[in-house]
Design a protein around this motif. Structure first.
Motif, PDB file in Angstrom:
ATOM      1  N   ARG A  40       0.858  -1.187   0.000  1.00 34.96           N
ATOM      2  CA  ARG A  40       0.000   0.000   0.000  1.00 34.96           C
ATOM      3  C   ARG A  40       0.891   1.233   0.000  1.00 34.96           C
ATOM      4  O   ARG A  40       1.902   1.291   0.690  1.00 34.96           O
ATOM      5  CB  ARG A  40      -0.922   0.006   1.207  1.00 34.96           C
ATOM      6  N   ARG A  70     -11.115  -1.158  -2.090  1.00 35.37           N
ATOM      7  CA  ARG A  70     -10.498   0.158  -1.971  1.00 35.37           C
ATOM      8  C   ARG A  70     -10.877   0.916  -0.712  1.00 35.37           C
ATOM      9  O   ARG A  70     -10.151   1.791  -0.291  1.00 35.37           O
ATOM     10  CB  ARG A  70     -10.860   1.010  -3.196  1.00 35.37           C
ATOM     11  N   SER A  71     -12.018   0.653  -0.101  1.00 33.66           N
ATOM     12  CA  SER A  71     -12.460   1.441   1.042  1.00 33.66           C
ATOM     13  C   SER A  71     -11.909   0.871   2.343  1.00 33.66           C
ATOM     14  O   SER A  71     -12.185  -0.279   2.685  1.00 33.66           O
ATOM     15  CB  SER A  71     -13.988   1.458   1.100  1.00 33.66           C
ATOM     16  N   PRO A  72     -11.144   1.660   3.110  1.00 30.42           N
ATOM     17  CA  PRO A  72     -10.571   1.123   4.344  1.00 30.42           C
ATOM     18  C   PRO A  72     -11.621   0.809   5.409  1.00 30.42           C
ATOM     19  O   PRO A  72     -11.369   0.028   6.311  1.00 30.42           O
ATOM     20  CB  PRO A  72      -9.624   2.227   4.813  1.00 30.42           C
ATOM     21  N   CYS A  75     -13.822  -2.283   2.945  1.00 28.29           N
ATOM     22  CA  CYS A  75     -13.060  -3.129   2.013  1.00 28.29           C
ATOM     23  C   CYS A  75     -13.957  -3.805   0.988  1.00 28.29           C
ATOM     24  O   CYS A  75     -13.680  -4.906   0.527  1.00 28.29           O
ATOM     25  CB  CYS A  75     -12.187  -4.140   2.749  1.00 28.29           C
ATOM     26  N   ASN A  77     -15.701  -4.033  -2.788  1.00 28.02           N
ATOM     27  CA  ASN A  77     -15.170  -3.734  -4.118  1.00 28.02           C
ATOM     28  C   ASN A  77     -15.720  -2.421  -4.635  1.00 28.02           C
ATOM     29  O   ASN A  77     -16.926  -2.191  -4.616  1.00 28.02           O
ATOM     30  CB  ASN A  77     -15.516  -4.854  -5.101  1.00 28.02           C
ATOM     31  N   VAL A 104      -0.499   3.482  -5.660  1.00 29.14           N
ATOM     32  CA  VAL A 104      -1.602   2.823  -4.958  1.00 29.14           C
ATOM     33  C   VAL A 104      -1.803   3.580  -3.642  1.00 29.14           C
ATOM     34  O   VAL A 104      -0.860   3.709  -2.859  1.00 29.14           O
ATOM     35  CB  VAL A 104      -1.277   1.341  -4.688  1.00 29.14           C
ATOM     36  N   ASN A 107      -4.341   4.133   1.887  1.00 29.40           N
ATOM     37  CA  ASN A 107      -5.536   3.681   2.603  1.00 29.40           C
ATOM     38  C   ASN A 107      -6.298   2.572   1.879  1.00 29.40           C
ATOM     39  O   ASN A 107      -7.339   2.143   2.348  1.00 29.40           O
ATOM     40  CB  ASN A 107      -6.460   4.861   2.904  1.00 29.40           C
ATOM     41  N   ASN A 108      -5.782   2.090   0.751  1.00 29.97           N
ATOM     42  CA  ASN A 108      -6.430   0.936   0.098  1.00 29.97           C
ATOM     43  C   ASN A 108      -6.272  -0.289   0.987  1.00 29.97           C
ATOM     44  O   ASN A 108      -5.271  -0.447   1.683  1.00 29.97           O
ATOM     45  CB  ASN A 108      -5.794   0.646  -1.259  1.00 29.97           C
ATOM     46  N   CYS A 109      -7.229  -1.160   0.944  1.00 28.67           N
ATOM     47  CA  CYS A 109      -7.140  -2.423   1.672  1.00 28.67           C
ATOM     48  C   CYS A 109      -6.166  -3.344   0.955  1.00 28.67           C
ATOM     49  O   CYS A 109      -5.930  -3.201  -0.248  1.00 28.67           O
ATOM     50  CB  CYS A 109      -8.514  -3.095   1.726  1.00 28.67           C
ATOM     51  N   THR A 110      -5.633  -4.299   1.686  1.00 27.05           N
ATOM     52  CA  THR A 110      -4.828  -5.328   1.034  1.00 27.05           C
ATOM     53  C   THR A 110      -5.771  -6.261   0.305  1.00 27.05           C
ATOM     54  O   THR A 110      -6.941  -6.396   0.655  1.00 27.05           O
ATOM     55  CB  THR A 110      -3.984  -6.109   2.058  1.00 27.05           C
ATOM     56  N   TYR A 113      -6.715  -6.861  -6.791  1.00 27.18           N
ATOM     57  CA  TYR A 113      -7.361  -5.820  -7.568  1.00 27.18           C
ATOM     58  C   TYR A 113      -7.324  -6.210  -9.043  1.00 27.18           C
ATOM     59  O   TYR A 113      -6.449  -6.954  -9.472  1.00 27.18           O
ATOM     60  CB  TYR A 113      -6.641  -4.480  -7.402  1.00 27.18           C
TER      61      TYR A 113
END
Length: 136
Positions: A40, A70-72, A75, A77, A104, A107-110, A113
Motif C-alpha cells: 500500500r 479500496r475502502s478502508p 473493504c 469492491n 496505490v 488507505n487501500n485495503c490489502t 485488484y
C-alpha cells in the motif's frame, strides 16, 4: 464471421460435406503491470500496447480502471478511474505503446485488484482487457 466447408468422398463414391463458422476477434489493448504485487502506498507502472483492429485508421482513447477492496472502512469492491488517454489515431496495421506510473493509495485495503483497460471509440466501449494486481 467467416465460414468454410469441407467436402469429401471415399473410394466407392460416398460423399459428405461439413460446414463450420468462426469469428476472428481482436483485443485492442494488451496490458501489463510491474510489479504485479505492491505494498500500500507503492507505485506500479501500467504498460499497454494499443493495436489496430480494423482495415482503416481509428481514433480511440483508452480508460484504465482499478477495481478491488479500496475502502478502508468496509473493504468492499469499488471502481476508480486511474487514467484516461486523450484521443489518438491508430493507423491500419500499427500499434502504439502507452506507459504510466500509478501510486496505490496508502488507505487501500490489502487484497487482489483488477486493472482494466477499456478501449473507447467515440466514447463507447468496444473492448476491454484485465490484469491482476496484488496489494499487500
Amino acid at each position: 464471421m467467416k465460414s468454410f466447408t469441407i467436402n469429401t468422398a471415399d473410394n466407392v463414391g460416398n460423399s459428405a460435406a461439413q460446414s463450420s463458422s468462426y469469428t476472428i476477434s481482436c483485443h485492442y489493448v494488451a496490458i501489463g503491470i510491474a510489479p504485479s504485487t505492491v505494498a500500500r502506498g507503492g507505485t506500479i507502472t501500467v504498460s499497454a500496447k494499443v493495436m489496430s483492429c480494423t482495415n482503416s485508421s481509428q481514433t480511440v482513447s483508452v480508460e484504465f480502471d482499478l477495481t478491488g477492496p479500496r475502502s478502508p472502512n468496509s473493504c468492499s469492491n469499488t471502481r476508480a478511474v486511474m487514467f484516461t488517454t486523450p484521443s489518438f489515431t491508430i493507423p491500419k496495421g500499427t500499434s502504439k505503446a502507452i506507459s504510466f506510473p500509478f501510486k496505490v493509495p496508502k488507505n487501500n485495503c490489502t487484497g487482489t485488484y483488477s486493472v482494466t483497460s477499456t478501449t473507447l471509440i467515440g466514447g463507447a466501449a468496444v473492448d476491454s482487457t484485465t490484469a491482476t494486481l496484488t496489494v499487500q
